[in-house]
Motif scaffolding. Structure first.
Motif, PDB file in Angstrom:
ATOM      1  N   THR A   1      -0.228   3.944  -2.619  1.00 37.13           N
ATOM      2  CA  THR A   1      -1.461   4.609  -2.195  1.00 37.13           C
ATOM      3  C   THR A   1      -1.179   5.618  -1.093  1.00 37.13           C
ATOM      4  O   THR A   1      -1.696   6.737  -1.110  1.00 37.13           O
ATOM      5  N   ALA A   2      -0.337   5.244  -0.132  1.00 38.98           N
ATOM      6  CA  ALA A   2       0.007   6.159   0.959  1.00 38.98           C
ATOM      7  C   ALA A   2       0.727   7.394   0.428  1.00 38.98           C
ATOM      8  O   ALA A   2       0.438   8.525   0.846  1.00 38.98           O
TER       9      ALA A   2
ATOM     10  N   GLU B   1       0.813  -1.221   0.000  1.00 41.21           N
ATOM     11  CA  GLU B   1       0.000   0.000   0.000  1.00 41.21           C
ATOM     12  C   GLU B   1       0.847   1.272   0.000  1.00 41.21           C
ATOM     13  O   GLU B   1       0.332   2.358   0.237  1.00 41.21           O
ATOM     14  N   ARG B   2       2.119   1.149  -0.288  1.00 38.40           N
ATOM     15  CA  ARG B   2       3.000   2.321  -0.237  1.00 38.40           C
ATOM     16  C   ARG B   2       2.684   3.358  -1.308  1.00 38.40           C
ATOM     17  O   ARG B   2       2.753   4.551  -1.058  1.00 38.40           O
TER      18      ARG B   2
ATOM     19  N   SER C   1       0.519   8.678  -2.607  1.00 33.63           N
ATOM     20  CA  SER C   1      -0.405   9.513  -3.381  1.00 33.63           C
ATOM     21  C   SER C   1      -1.384  10.249  -2.468  1.00 33.63           C
ATOM     22  O   SER C   1      -1.700  11.412  -2.709  1.00 33.63           O
ATOM     23  N   LEU C   2      -1.844   9.593  -1.398  1.00 38.68           N
ATOM     24  CA  LEU C   2      -2.734  10.274  -0.452  1.00 38.68           C
ATOM     25  C   LEU C   2      -2.021  11.414   0.265  1.00 38.68           C
ATOM     26  O   LEU C   2      -2.604  12.474   0.501  1.00 38.68           O
TER      27      LEU C   2
END
Length: 72
Positions: free
Chosen positions: A50-51, A47-48, A53-54
């Motif tokens: 996604t993290a 999930e890196r 980009s968030l």
């Protein structure tokens, strides 16, 4: 000592703006990299992206709100 930007006129020259904005930009740059590292290291490996980009979206939203507040 007062912050140099507080002494700007309504139309500051390029020379007046250079040093304070350079110092502020350098300070923000020093904060962004460690913050990205902490968030990416804390996220699970799958999930890196996604993290990251968030974090970018949150930072851009913060900048948008800050500029909107400054211009009102």
């Amino acid at each position: 000592m007062r912050w140099p930007m507080s002494r700007w006129s309504s139309d500051p020259s390029f020379v007046d703006m250079t040093a304070p904005l350079l110092i502020a930009g350098f300070g923000f740059g020093l904060v962004i990299s460690p913050l990205n590292t902490v968030v990416i290291d804390a996220a699970p490996e799958n999930e890196r992206a996604t993290a990251a980009s968030l974090l970018t979206v949150i930072r851009l939203l913060g900048a948008l709100v800050g500029v909107a507040l400054l211009t009102t």
